[in-house]
Design an enzyme around this catalytic site. Structure first.
Site, PDB file in Angstrom:
ATOM      1  CG  HIS A   1       1.136   5.285   3.930  1.00 15.48           C
ATOM      2  ND1 HIS A   1       0.237   5.300   4.961  1.00 15.48           N
ATOM      3  CD2 HIS A   1       1.814   4.113   4.042  1.00 15.48           C
ATOM      4  CE1 HIS A   1       0.360   4.194   5.679  1.00 15.48           C
ATOM      5  NE2 HIS A   1       1.316   3.448   5.142  1.00 15.48           N
TER       6      HIS A   1
ATOM      7  CG  HIS B   1      -0.318  -0.236   2.509  1.00 14.20           C
ATOM      8  ND1 HIS B   1       0.050  -1.499   2.936  1.00 14.20           N
ATOM      9  CD2 HIS B   1       0.053   0.615   3.492  1.00 14.20           C
ATOM     10  CE1 HIS B   1       0.611  -1.414   4.124  1.00 14.20           C
ATOM     11  NE2 HIS B   1       0.629  -0.133   4.495  1.00 14.20           N
TER      12      HIS B   1
END
Ligand code: AMP
Length: 139
Positions: A100, A98
């Site tokens: 950010h 993921h």
């Protein structure tokens, strides 16, 4: 066992989804570091960047590229810190790649990426040359 992010992809748990296409999805971080803190993930589960196939990496970057200005504009940010915690030792808690996107504001009291390191090394020219050569031969 599927990650909490795979559960979001499957619609099994709620999330504030801000963008979705065939292979990627973006949603607000549940514990935002700033207003608009957004996570961009591949829908398929890969633990680390190193595990992501080339074509998915392209799609992931395209979504990041699209979302950065969208996030900045939405919260009127002055800048963004865009980063991956790639591996547990680097602070990755959810084992599903993921990115950010963290909106930043003048005077927000935060630091640059450089603030993440502990003690910094004092490397000589020979060591730097050797490291550069090793990376080059692996690239
Ligand atoms: P990391 O430390 O890089 O693995 O970051 C994981 C991030 O996922 C943290 O910033 C959490 O706040 C966020 N997070 C965990 N669970 C959820 C969730 N269900 N929905 C949205 N964000 C989440």
């Amino acid at each position: 066992m599927s990650t909490i992010f795979s559960q979001i992809v499957a619609g099994e748990i709620p999330a504030r989804v801000v963008y979705e296409d065939e292979r990627t999805i973006a949603f607000l971080d549940a514990n935002p570091l700033s207003p608009g803190h957004t996570l961009v993930i591949p829908k398929d589960e890969y633990e680390r960047l190193n595990d992501v196939p080339d074509d998915v990496a392209s799609d992931l970057y395209a979504t990041i590229h699209r979302l950065v200005p969208a996030v900045e504009e939405a919260v009127d940010a002055d800048a963004t810190t865009v980063a991956f915690n790639n591996g547990e030792e680097a602070g990755q808690e959810v084992p599903h790649v993921h990115c950010h996107i963290i909106p930043r504001f003048e005077g927000d009291g935060g630091g640059p990426i450089h603030a993440i390191a502990g003690e910094t090394p004092d490397l000589g020219d020979d060591e730097l040359d050797e490291i550069a050569a090793d990376i080059e031969s692996n690239a």
